[in-house]
Scaffold this motif. Structure first.
Motif, mmCIF file in Angstrom:
data_model
loop_
_atom_site.group_PDB
_atom_site.id
_atom_site.type_symbol
_atom_site.label_atom_id
_atom_site.label_comp_id
_atom_site.label_asym_id
_atom_site.label_seq_id
_atom_site.Cartn_x
_atom_site.Cartn_y
_atom_site.Cartn_z
ATOM 1 N N LYS B 13 -1.675 51.145 84.128
ATOM 2 C CA LYS B 13 -0.939 52.230 84.473
ATOM 3 C C LYS B 13 -0.587 52.231 83.450
ATOM 4 C CE LYS B 13 1.895 53.466 87.955
ATOM 5 N NZ LYS B 13 3.596 52.922 88.164
ATOM 6 N N LEU B 14 -0.092 53.454 83.113
ATOM 7 C CA LEU B 14 1.183 53.899 82.100
ATOM 8 C C LEU B 14 2.244 53.616 82.040
ATOM 9 C CD1 LEU B 14 -0.421 55.029 79.267
ATOM 10 C CD2 LEU B 14 0.719 57.137 79.859
ATOM 11 N N ASP B 15 3.110 52.963 81.317
ATOM 12 C CA ASP B 15 4.798 52.181 81.631
ATOM 13 C C ASP B 15 5.776 53.827 80.965
ATOM 14 O OD1 ASP B 15 6.666 51.308 81.743
ATOM 15 O OD2 ASP B 15 7.322 49.975 80.157
ATOM 16 N N VAL B 16 6.205 54.024 81.738
ATOM 17 C CA VAL B 16 6.125 55.623 81.407
ATOM 18 C C VAL B 16 7.993 55.436 80.712
ATOM 19 C CG1 VAL B 16 5.303 57.253 83.178
ATOM 20 C CG2 VAL B 16 7.637 56.189 83.898
ATOM 21 N N THR B 17 8.149 54.396 80.559
ATOM 22 C CA THR B 17 9.226 54.031 79.557
ATOM 23 C C THR B 17 9.351 53.282 78.331
ATOM 24 O OG1 THR B 17 9.917 51.433 80.133
ATOM 25 C CG2 THR B 17 10.395 52.740 82.000
ATOM 26 N N GLY B 18 7.776 53.401 78.055
ATOM 27 C CA GLY B 18 7.225 53.470 76.569
ATOM 28 C C GLY B 18 7.338 55.065 75.460
ATOM 29 N N VAL B 83 10.784 49.899 68.376
ATOM 30 C CA VAL B 83 10.995 49.682 68.951
ATOM 31 C C VAL B 83 10.477 50.324 70.135
ATOM 32 C CG1 VAL B 83 13.313 50.623 69.874
ATOM 33 C CG2 VAL B 83 12.610 48.563 71.177
ATOM 34 N N GLY B 84 9.939 50.736 71.229
ATOM 35 C CA GLY B 84 9.488 51.827 72.077
ATOM 36 C C GLY B 84 7.938 51.429 72.224
ATOM 37 N N LEU B 85 7.414 50.423 71.563
ATOM 38 C CA LEU B 85 6.087 50.596 71.587
ATOM 39 C C LEU B 85 5.794 49.828 72.817
ATOM 40 C CD1 LEU B 85 2.912 50.880 70.668
ATOM 41 C CD2 LEU B 85 3.276 48.727 69.245
ATOM 42 N N ARG B 86 4.620 50.566 73.344
ATOM 43 C CA ARG B 86 3.694 49.377 75.046
ATOM 44 C C ARG B 86 2.452 49.268 74.180
ATOM 45 N NH1 ARG B 86 8.688 49.507 75.605
ATOM 46 N NH2 ARG B 86 10.039 49.796 77.049
ATOM 47 N N ILE B 87 1.802 47.944 75.158
ATOM 48 C CA ILE B 87 1.141 47.229 74.221
ATOM 49 C C ILE B 87 0.412 46.759 75.692
ATOM 50 C CG2 ILE B 87 -0.996 44.913 73.335
ATOM 51 C CD1 ILE B 87 0.421 47.164 70.977
ATOM 52 N N TYR B 88 -1.105 47.162 76.151
ATOM 53 C CA TYR B 88 -1.743 47.234 76.769
ATOM 54 C C TYR B 88 -3.128 46.642 76.046
ATOM 55 C CZ TYR B 88 0.928 51.092 78.792
ATOM 56 O OH TYR B 88 2.475 51.754 78.774
ATOM 57 N N ALA B 89 -3.622 44.919 76.841
ATOM 58 C CA ALA B 89 -5.046 44.783 76.747
ATOM 59 C C ALA B 89 -5.840 44.757 77.631
ATOM 60 C CB ALA B 89 -4.534 43.164 76.346
#
Lengths: 301, 185
Positions: B13-18, B83-89
């Motif tokens: 699920k995409l973290d919309v705060t990123g 800052v603001g990057l989200r990583i999804y592994a």
């Protein structure tokens, strides 16, 4: 503990530094970010105000910097107008709710006004890598400039600090710490959120405590008491004045210690502890800074 | 039975705060839910068209030749990012925790990194006697290829090592090795 006022330095038109030394013995060590609560005598009551310790942890005395608040409830006005060298004050042992995050490699420190004080103690931390921007009114520029090393950027004009750009340009290993008045904190937090900062990388400390507001009546279900909270006193102060000992620690809406369950009535939240969803739930109040929006409120205490 | 030390993986699920989203996977294709994610999502995969030749890159898609190439590049990317990057592994359990650890090493917080398991639950096993990592283990007892110890694969997952612990099974009676069973999860 009882501490004696050893020295009073006038730093600016409304800013003074007070040195508190032990009457006997040695002071507890206070690390970077710690504060003390002073019990300040006032007409008919005692003010309990929290002030950051700005002296080095190894210092033999505590130094605090106090701004005389316009429309002061009593604490800062007494310190500025009545305190004299040699006065002895009751001071509660230091607490630290705002230590620098030791696991972070870089720190972005943002402060405004008298929010400068906790970060002054950060200057004593060896090897702390930080970028610090301080915002203040032009009339305080000289006082703040004298306290800050050259590495700190002082902003005294309007719009000289582009917060949005600054926050968006930070590297991923940076921790954000904020201290200042509520309006500054709200603005900075909104800018940080917009830039994608996760809440876990932000620490904040508010000050100034309760701002007063419309009077209301608090009903305490378990204590069986109903107390009138005046326009110029906080809910916590009113409960203490009635002889109760409710939980509290920072007295500034930051630590969460004074949280009490709300049974009836609507809360006017002023704290920096509850999340927006917890605020919306209207089932808890931070008694040190928050008030009732309704004329009466019932708490489980 | 659930394994206490093993994380429970939420669906992607995409973290919309990123502000910027980077999906890294050891699979050749990102799972369909990643493709369907709304927003600007960068995807790094491991896909070759010939030995040593990565699949062609496309907008927002960057295939690598191997996990061994992808993870160091992730570290480089994170050191430059703001800052603001989200990583999804996304992918095998060993890969997602390796990627997680790269992110932690770059100073990210747990709230900026998300792990999503995809594919079979084969285990990476850490030989606690000679510290060798054994990949893709699907049975309860295996010989360590380096020190030769017969290892019992314990239900004990280390996020730091991204591996399950393997301990010698015949310490008390050397040579008495129970039959290996298939790992059910």
């Amino acid at each position: 503990m009882r501490l004696v006022l050893g020295k009073i330095d006038v730093l600016g038109p409304s800013i003074r530094r007070f040195t508190l030394s032990p009457v006997s013995g040695v002071l507890p060590v206070a690390g970077a970010g710690a504060h003390v609560v002073l019990e300040i005598p006032g007409p008919g009551r005692v003010w309990k105000n929290a002030y950051s310790i700005v002296s080095t942890p190894s210092s033999a005395s505590y130094e605090i910097i106090v701004r005389r608040v316009e429309h002061s409830r009593g604490g800062s006005a007494w310190l500025h107008d009545h305190a004299r060298v040699g006065d002895v004050l009751e001071v509660q042992a230091p607490q630290n709710l705002f230590p620098p995050s030791r696991t972070s490699r870089r720190h972005l420190l943002l402060s405004a006004g008298i929010g400068i004080t906790p970060f002054l103690s950060y200057l004593h931390v060896p090897g702390l890598s930080f970028e610090w921007h301080h915002c203040g009114k032009a009339e305080d520029a000289a006082a703040f400039a004298a306290l800050l090393p050259e590495t700190v950027t002082l902003h005294t004009g309007r719009n000289t600090l582009n917060l949005a750009a600054l926050l968006a340009a930070q590297k991923l290993d940076t921790h954000l710490s904020l201290c200042g008045p509520e309006s500054f904190m709200d603005f900075a937090l909104a800018a940080a959120e917009h830039a994608g900062w996760p809440g876990q990388k932000i620490h904040k400390e508010s000050f100034g405590g309760a701002t007063g507001g419309a009077p209301f009546i608090v009903h305490l279900r378990r204590s069986g008491q109903s107390i009138h909270v005046g326009a110029e006193e906080s809910l916590l102060d009113a409960m203490e004045a009635a002889g109760l000992v409710p939980p509290c620690l920072c007295r500034g809406g930051a630590c969460g210690e004074c949280k009490l369950p709300v049974l009836e009535g609507v809360v006017e939240h002023h704290d920096h502890y509850l999340s927006s969803s917890e605020r919306a739930a209207n089932d808890a109040i931070m008694t040190c800074v928050s008030r009732a929006r309704t004329t009466e409120i019932t708490l489980d205490f | 039975m659930t394994i206490k030390s093993r994380p429970i993986y939420a669906p992607f699920k995409l973290d919309v705060t990123g502000r910027v989203h980077l999906v890294v996977t050891n699979l050749a294709e990102a799972p369909v839910e990643v493709e369907e994610a709304v927003g600007d999502v960068l995807v790094w995969t491991v896909k070759t068209v010939a030995p040593g030749v990565p699949a062609p890159a496309a907008r927002n898609l960057r295939p690598f030749r191997s996990v061994a190439e992808l993870l160091p590049q992730l570290a480089v990317r994170l050191a430059q990012a703001t800052v603001g990057l989200r990583i999804y592994a996304v992918g095998s359990e060993a890969f997602i925790w390796d990627a997680y650890n790269v992110a932690m090493g770059a100073g990210l917080d747990g709230a900026e990194v998300f792990t999503h398991h995809a594919g079979p639950f084969v285990r990476r096993v850490y030989c606690t006697h000679c510290r060798t990592m054994i990949e893709d283990v699907a049975v309860t007892i295996i010989p360590c290829p380096v020190c030769g110890a017969h290892l019992f694969v314990r239900d004990h997952f280390s996020r730091r090592l991204a591996a399950f612990m393997g301990v010698i099974v015949d310490a008390e009676v050397p040579g008495e090795i129970p039959a290996a069973e298939a790992l059910i999860s």
